[in-house]
Structures are given as structure tokens and as C-alpha cells.
Write a protein that holds these residues in place. Structure first.
Motif, PDB file in Angstrom:
ATOM      1  N   TRP A 130       0.840  -1.206   0.000  1.00  0.00           N
ATOM      2  CA  TRP A 130       0.000   0.000   0.000  1.00  0.00           C
ATOM      3  C   TRP A 130       0.869   1.249   0.000  1.00  0.00           C
ATOM      4  O   TRP A 130       0.501   2.275  -0.549  1.00  0.00           O
ATOM      5  CB  TRP A 130      -0.993  -0.011   1.165  1.00  0.00           C
ATOM      6  N   LYS A 131       2.088   1.136   0.582  1.00  0.00           N
ATOM      7  CA  LYS A 131       2.989   2.297   0.594  1.00  0.00           C
ATOM      8  C   LYS A 131       3.469   2.627  -0.813  1.00  0.00           C
ATOM      9  O   LYS A 131       3.480   3.789  -1.221  1.00  0.00           O
ATOM     10  CB  LYS A 131       4.207   2.017   1.488  1.00  0.00           C
ATOM     11  N   SER A 132       3.892   1.578  -1.554  1.00  0.00           N
ATOM     12  CA  SER A 132       4.360   1.831  -2.919  1.00  0.00           C
ATOM     13  C   SER A 132       3.212   2.337  -3.777  1.00  0.00           C
ATOM     14  O   SER A 132       3.387   3.199  -4.641  1.00  0.00           O
ATOM     15  CB  SER A 132       4.975   0.566  -3.524  1.00  0.00           C
ATOM     16  N   TRP A 133       2.008   1.820  -3.516  1.00  0.00           N
ATOM     17  CA  TRP A 133       0.826   2.261  -4.266  1.00  0.00           C
ATOM     18  C   TRP A 133       0.550   3.739  -4.002  1.00  0.00           C
ATOM     19  O   TRP A 133       0.391   4.536  -4.916  1.00  0.00           O
ATOM     20  CB  TRP A 133      -0.391   1.410  -3.870  1.00  0.00           C
ATOM     21  N   LEU A 134       0.545   4.089  -2.718  1.00  0.00           N
ATOM     22  CA  LEU A 134       0.221   5.469  -2.341  1.00  0.00           C
ATOM     23  C   LEU A 134       1.262   6.435  -2.913  1.00  0.00           C
ATOM     24  O   LEU A 134       0.923   7.497  -3.434  1.00  0.00           O
ATOM     25  CB  LEU A 134       0.171   5.589  -0.811  1.00  0.00           C
ATOM     26  N   PHE A 135       2.548   6.007  -2.837  1.00  0.00           N
ATOM     27  CA  PHE A 135       3.619   6.857  -3.362  1.00  0.00           C
ATOM     28  C   PHE A 135       3.386   7.161  -4.836  1.00  0.00           C
ATOM     29  O   PHE A 135       3.422   8.314  -5.260  1.00  0.00           O
ATOM     30  CB  PHE A 135       4.980   6.170  -3.174  1.00  0.00           C
ATOM     31  N   GLN A 136       3.123   6.122  -5.624  1.00  0.00           N
ATOM     32  CA  GLN A 136       2.968   6.344  -7.062  1.00  0.00           C
ATOM     33  C   GLN A 136       1.669   7.071  -7.381  1.00  0.00           C
ATOM     34  O   GLN A 136       1.597   7.870  -8.311  1.00  0.00           O
ATOM     35  CB  GLN A 136       3.028   5.008  -7.819  1.00  0.00           C
ATOM     36  N   PRO A 142       7.519   6.074 -10.555  1.00  0.00           N
ATOM     37  CA  PRO A 142       7.609   4.633 -10.289  1.00  0.00           C
ATOM     38  C   PRO A 142       8.405   4.345  -9.014  1.00  0.00           C
ATOM     39  O   PRO A 142       9.202   5.169  -8.574  1.00  0.00           O
ATOM     40  CB  PRO A 142       8.380   4.119 -11.506  1.00  0.00           C
ATOM     41  N   VAL A 143       8.135   3.180  -8.442  1.00  0.00           N
ATOM     42  CA  VAL A 143       8.935   2.695  -7.321  1.00  0.00           C
ATOM     43  C   VAL A 143       9.925   1.690  -7.892  1.00  0.00           C
ATOM     44  O   VAL A 143       9.563   0.880  -8.749  1.00  0.00           O
ATOM     45  CB  VAL A 143       8.037   2.026  -6.255  1.00  0.00           C
ATOM     46  N   GLU A 144      11.187   1.766  -7.457  1.00  0.00           N
ATOM     47  CA  GLU A 144      12.208   0.887  -8.004  1.00  0.00           C
ATOM     48  C   GLU A 144      12.495  -0.264  -7.046  1.00  0.00           C
ATOM     49  O   GLU A 144      12.580  -0.061  -5.832  1.00  0.00           O
ATOM     50  CB  GLU A 144      13.502   1.683  -8.237  1.00  0.00           C
ATOM     51  N   TYR A 145      12.647  -1.471  -7.618  1.00  0.00           N
ATOM     52  CA  TYR A 145      13.093  -2.635  -6.842  1.00  0.00           C
ATOM     53  C   TYR A 145      14.411  -3.092  -7.424  1.00  0.00           C
ATOM     54  O   TYR A 145      14.457  -3.581  -8.546  1.00  0.00           O
ATOM     55  CB  TYR A 145      12.070  -3.772  -6.929  1.00  0.00           C
ATOM     56  N   SER A 286      13.050  -4.042 -11.118  1.00  0.00           N
ATOM     57  CA  SER A 286      11.678  -3.726 -11.533  1.00  0.00           C
ATOM     58  C   SER A 286      11.381  -2.260 -11.263  1.00  0.00           C
ATOM     59  O   SER A 286      11.898  -1.675 -10.312  1.00  0.00           O
ATOM     60  CB  SER A 286      10.654  -4.552 -10.748  1.00  0.00           C
ATOM     61  N   LEU A 287      10.537  -1.696 -12.132  1.00  0.00           N
ATOM     62  CA  LEU A 287       9.993  -0.361 -11.891  1.00  0.00           C
ATOM     63  C   LEU A 287       8.476  -0.503 -11.942  1.00  0.00           C
ATOM     64  O   LEU A 287       7.954  -1.232 -12.785  1.00  0.00           O
ATOM     65  CB  LEU A 287      10.468   0.612 -12.970  1.00  0.00           C
ATOM     66  N   THR A 288       7.799   0.162 -11.044  1.00  0.00           N
ATOM     67  CA  THR A 288       6.342  -0.016 -11.031  1.00  0.00           C
ATOM     68  C   THR A 288       5.691   0.912 -12.047  1.00  0.00           C
ATOM     69  O   THR A 288       6.165   2.008 -12.312  1.00  0.00           O
ATOM     70  CB  THR A 288       5.749   0.265  -9.642  1.00  0.00           C
ATOM     71  N   LEU A 298       7.174  -3.836 -13.367  1.00  0.00           N
ATOM     72  CA  LEU A 298       7.569  -4.166 -14.742  1.00  0.00           C
ATOM     73  C   LEU A 298       9.080  -4.350 -14.817  1.00  0.00           C
ATOM     74  O   LEU A 298       9.839  -3.673 -14.118  1.00  0.00           O
ATOM     75  CB  LEU A 298       7.188  -3.030 -15.702  1.00  0.00           C
ATOM     76  N   ALA A 299       9.518  -5.259 -15.697  1.00  0.00           N
ATOM     77  CA  ALA A 299      10.944  -5.391 -15.987  1.00  0.00           C
ATOM     78  C   ALA A 299      11.381  -4.115 -16.713  1.00  0.00           C
ATOM     79  O   ALA A 299      10.573  -3.495 -17.414  1.00  0.00           O
ATOM     80  CB  ALA A 299      11.185  -6.602 -16.865  1.00  0.00           C
ATOM     81  N   PRO A 300      12.677  -3.704 -16.565  1.00  0.00           N
ATOM     82  CA  PRO A 300      13.103  -2.448 -17.190  1.00  0.00           C
ATOM     83  C   PRO A 300      12.818  -2.389 -18.684  1.00  0.00           C
ATOM     84  O   PRO A 300      12.451  -1.332 -19.182  1.00  0.00           O
ATOM     85  CB  PRO A 300      14.616  -2.418 -16.920  1.00  0.00           C
ATOM     86  N   HIS A 301      12.928  -3.522 -19.421  1.00  0.00           N
ATOM     87  CA  HIS A 301      12.712  -3.417 -20.861  1.00  0.00           C
ATOM     88  C   HIS A 301      11.256  -3.059 -21.183  1.00  0.00           C
ATOM     89  O   HIS A 301      10.995  -2.311 -22.111  1.00  0.00           O
ATOM     90  CB  HIS A 301      13.186  -4.661 -21.615  1.00  0.00           C
ATOM     91  N   TRP A 302      10.309  -3.542 -20.389  1.00  0.00           N
ATOM     92  CA  TRP A 302       8.914  -3.156 -20.610  1.00  0.00           C
ATOM     93  C   TRP A 302       8.679  -1.707 -20.228  1.00  0.00           C
ATOM     94  O   TRP A 302       8.030  -0.956 -20.947  1.00  0.00           O
ATOM     95  CB  TRP A 302       7.951  -4.054 -19.818  1.00  0.00           C
ATOM     96  N   TYR A 303       9.253  -1.338 -19.091  1.00  0.00           N
ATOM     97  CA  TYR A 303       9.064   0.029 -18.619  1.00  0.00           C
ATOM     98  C   TYR A 303       9.617   1.037 -19.641  1.00  0.00           C
ATOM     99  O   TYR A 303       8.939   2.000 -20.019  1.00  0.00           O
ATOM    100  CB  TYR A 303       9.752   0.229 -17.260  1.00  0.00           C
TER     101      TYR A 303
END
Ligand SMILES: [Zn+2]
Ligand SMILES: [Zn+2]
Length: 364
Positions: A130-136, A142-145, A286-288, A298-303
Motif C-alpha cells: 500500500w505504501k508503494s501504491w500510495l507513493f505512485q 515509479p517505485v524501483e526494486y 523492476s519499476l512499477t 515491470l521489468a526495465p525493458h517493458w518500462y
């Protein structure tokens, strides 16, 4: 039990096992696999990592997969194939009766790095919250992993601070702002070659508005730290400035000068080039992405594919005020350099290389 059996390699069955400097670790001269006796593997792993005093790889093993064709050199029972880690598909052989472990040559590095691999894979496989959701939802960013860098990203931080300071200075007075745009922005009609060359560097630190600055600095902040860690501080700085300069030259090439002089500002070209490097070296990150209210890793190539399509659309519909060619040109340059430097980066950063291999499992 005849002694010759115990010395015969369980894997190639041609070579014989000879003790290394540690008598509990034996090495096959023929296939270069290694036999670890009585918990000596745990000791060896603990020795490799300053932050581990005692280690038990048995605790971290993934599932038992099947019975191996290999026999334990001491117990003469078939060994068991285990997955090295839950999210890493390399298989190793363990004896069900004693603590013996057999590693093939190509598995040795992966097993020795397994505590770091586990740490990295845990981070990469985190779910959106929910934190990553609220941030975006609130910032549209995007949120980065990705893995935790080992080096402090001094260059990345300095670049962000410099861009912020120059933007802040421009806010002080209209005269200050005018001076910045007159001297530091890239102007296609600058006559002096030296001044033009300097502008190729300085334009990267000037921003036209708060959203322009904030967007650029956010991306620099989240991906710069990993790239700086992989490259080293000075190589990262050199590459960043060089790619930013080339991105501006690409924009100049496609620019229609009949519309008046080109005035170019912003770190976007250099940062788009960083996207290219990032895609080539951090495929496991991943980037959201958020579609209305649905957030997805999403994987970086999709993003970056989606990002490129947005830029292509902007370029062909000729939306003014944005240097689309600098973005796309910078990105292409980053992809090319990322491809050319891949082997060098993987040699320098074994963990990054292992995470790029097919053995790493990332759930998105
Ligand atoms: Zn062998
Ligand atoms: Zn055994």
C-alpha cells in the motif's frame, strides 16, 4: 570400504580427489569440482563474508528436487539434488547421511556468493504494498526494486544537489535566472567553440521548471545509485556527462534551425542514456507502472519500451518544448554503451552477473 573409492571423483569418476590447503575440502584435478566435508562449506562461505560469523547453508537451501546419480564419496549412498536457493535454480548435491556437499566448477562462485544472492533476491522479489501504491498514486513516479548498492552514491547525490542549487539560484531573481539561461543553457548560436563545448556540459544542470527538475532528479536518484556502484564513481561521472553532451548533439542534428535558435536545458538526455545502461545491466530490477489505480512491477525493458513509445509519439506529433530527439538519442546511446560494457561490468560485479543469469527467478 576400499580407499580408492573414497578418492574417486563422484562427478566425472575419472579424476581423483586431492586435499586443498584445507584438508576438509577436496578438489578434482580433472573436472575441477570440489568436495566439502563436515560443514566445511559453511565455514568457507562464512569466511568469504565479513558480515557472517556462522553460516548454515542447509537453512537457506531451496527444495529437494530429486535423487542424484552421484554417490557420496564416504557413505556410498546416492546424494540428493537441492535447489541452491528458493529463487535461484542452480542445483547442488548434498549427502543425506553426512554433511558432504559436491559442487561442480561452475557452481562454486554461485554457492560462495549465496548469502548475498539470497539478500538480493529477497529485495528483488518484494511485492508492491500500500505504501508503494500510495507513493505512485500521489507522485506519478515509479517505485524501483533493485539490489542495495555497496558504494555510497556520492556522484549521484552531488549531481542532484548541483541541479537543485542552480534551479534555486534562478528563483532568487529574474536577473540571476537570465544569467543562467544566457551562459549555462546550450544555445545553437553560440559562436565561441570553447563556450559551446562548456555549454554541452553545463546545460545538463539547468532546468526550466520545478516539475522538469523533480522528474529528472527522481529518476537520477533511483537508478544512478546502482549504476554508480557498478561503474565506480569517476567512470559514472565521465559517462554521465559524455552521454548528456552526445544527446544534445543528436538534438541539434535533427533540429530545424529555421524556427530560430535551439535553447536546450535539462538532465533528461543524460538520464535517458542512463536508462539504456540500466536496461542492459539490471534486467532483474523492476519499476512499477500504474494504470489508473492498478500498480504493477515491470521489468526495465517493458518500462522503457512504454517510455520510448511515449517519446516517439511526442516526437512525431511535434509537441513543442520537449527535446524528444535528445531523449531517444540518449537512450539509444545508453543501450549501445550498455551492450558494449556489459562483459566488463559483469566481470567487475559478480553478483550483478549472477542475477542476470537464467538461474535467477524474479517474480513481478
Ligand atoms: Zn571430477
Ligand atoms: Zn555422506
Amino acid at each position: 570400504m576400499p580407499r580408492t573409492h573414497a578418492k574417486l571423483c563422484p562427478s566425472c569418476t575419472i579424476g581423483s580427489l586431492t586435499p586443498t590447503s584445507n584438508p576438509a575440502i577436496l578438489n578434482c584435478r580433472h573436472c575441477h569440482g570440489v568436495w566439502f566435508e563436515d560443514g566445511s562449506l559453511n565455514q568457507a562461505i562464512a569466511q568469504q563474508h565479513e558480515f557472517i560469523e556462522q553460516y548454515s547453508h542447509e537453512l537457506h537451501l531451496g527444495p529437494a528436487l530429486r535423487t542424484s546419480d552421484r554417490l557420496c564419496r564416504r557413505c556410498r549412498v546416492p546424494m540428493t539434488h537441492y535447489q541452491l536457493l528458493t529463487h535461484y535454480t542452480t542445483e547442488i548435491d548434498c549427502c543425506p547421511d553426512c554433511d558432504g556437499v559436491w559442487l561442480d566448477k561452475h557452481e562454486i562462485d554461485q554457492v560462495m556468493h549465496s548469502p548475498r544472492l539470497k539478500q538480493a533476491l529477497t529485495t528483488l522479489n518484494q511485492k508492491v504494498t500500500w505504501k508503494s501504491w500510495l507513493f505512485q498514486f500521489l507522485t506519478a513516479m515509479p517505485v524501483e526494486y533493485n539490489i542495495q548498492p555497496h558504494r555510497t552514491p556520492w556522484v549521484t547525490r552531488t549531481l542532484v544537489v548541483l541541479c537543485g542549487l542552480i534551479f534555486g539560484t534562478g528563483l532568487l531573481s529574474p536577473a540571476a535566472n537570465e544569467w543562467i539561461f544566457l551562459n549555462l543553457a546550450l544555445n545553437s548560436e553560440t559562436q565561441s567553440p570553447i563556450h559551446f563545448a562548456l555549454q554541452l556540459l553545463t546545460y545538463q544542470f539547468v532546468h526550466g521548471g520545478l516539475m522538469h527538475l523533480a522528474g529528472n532528479m527522481y529518476f537520477l536518484w533511483i537508478i544512478g545509485d546502482n549504476l554508480e556502484d557498478a561503474l565506480g564513481h569517476s567512470a559514472f561521472l565521465g559517462l554521465y556527462l559524455f552521454m548528456g553532451a552526445v544527446a544534445a548533439l543528436i538534438e541539434l542534428l535533427v533540429f530545424d534551425s529555421s524556427q530560430g535558435p535551439l535553447l536546450l536545458v535539462g538532465a533528461s538526455g543524460a538520464i535517458a542514456a542512463l536508462f539504456g545502461l540500466y536496461l542492459m545491466w539490471f534486467r532483474h530490477a523492476s519499476l512499477t507502472f500504474m494504470i489508473i489505480i492498478y500498480q504493477k512491477k515491470l521489468a526495465p525493458h517493458w518500462y522503457f519500451l512504454i517510455w520510448s513509445l511515449i517519446n516517439l509519439f511526442g516526437m512525431f506529433t511535434a509537441q513543442g518544448g520537449v527535446a524528444w530527439a535528445a531523449h531517444l538519442g540518449g537512450f539509444m546511446l545508453g543501450l549501445l554503451l550498455g551492450y558494449l560494457l556489459r562483459d566488463y561490468i559483469f566481470r567487475k560485479n559478480p553478483l550483478i552477473a549472477m542475477l542476470n543469469g537464467p538461474e535467477a527467478v524474479v517474480q513481478r
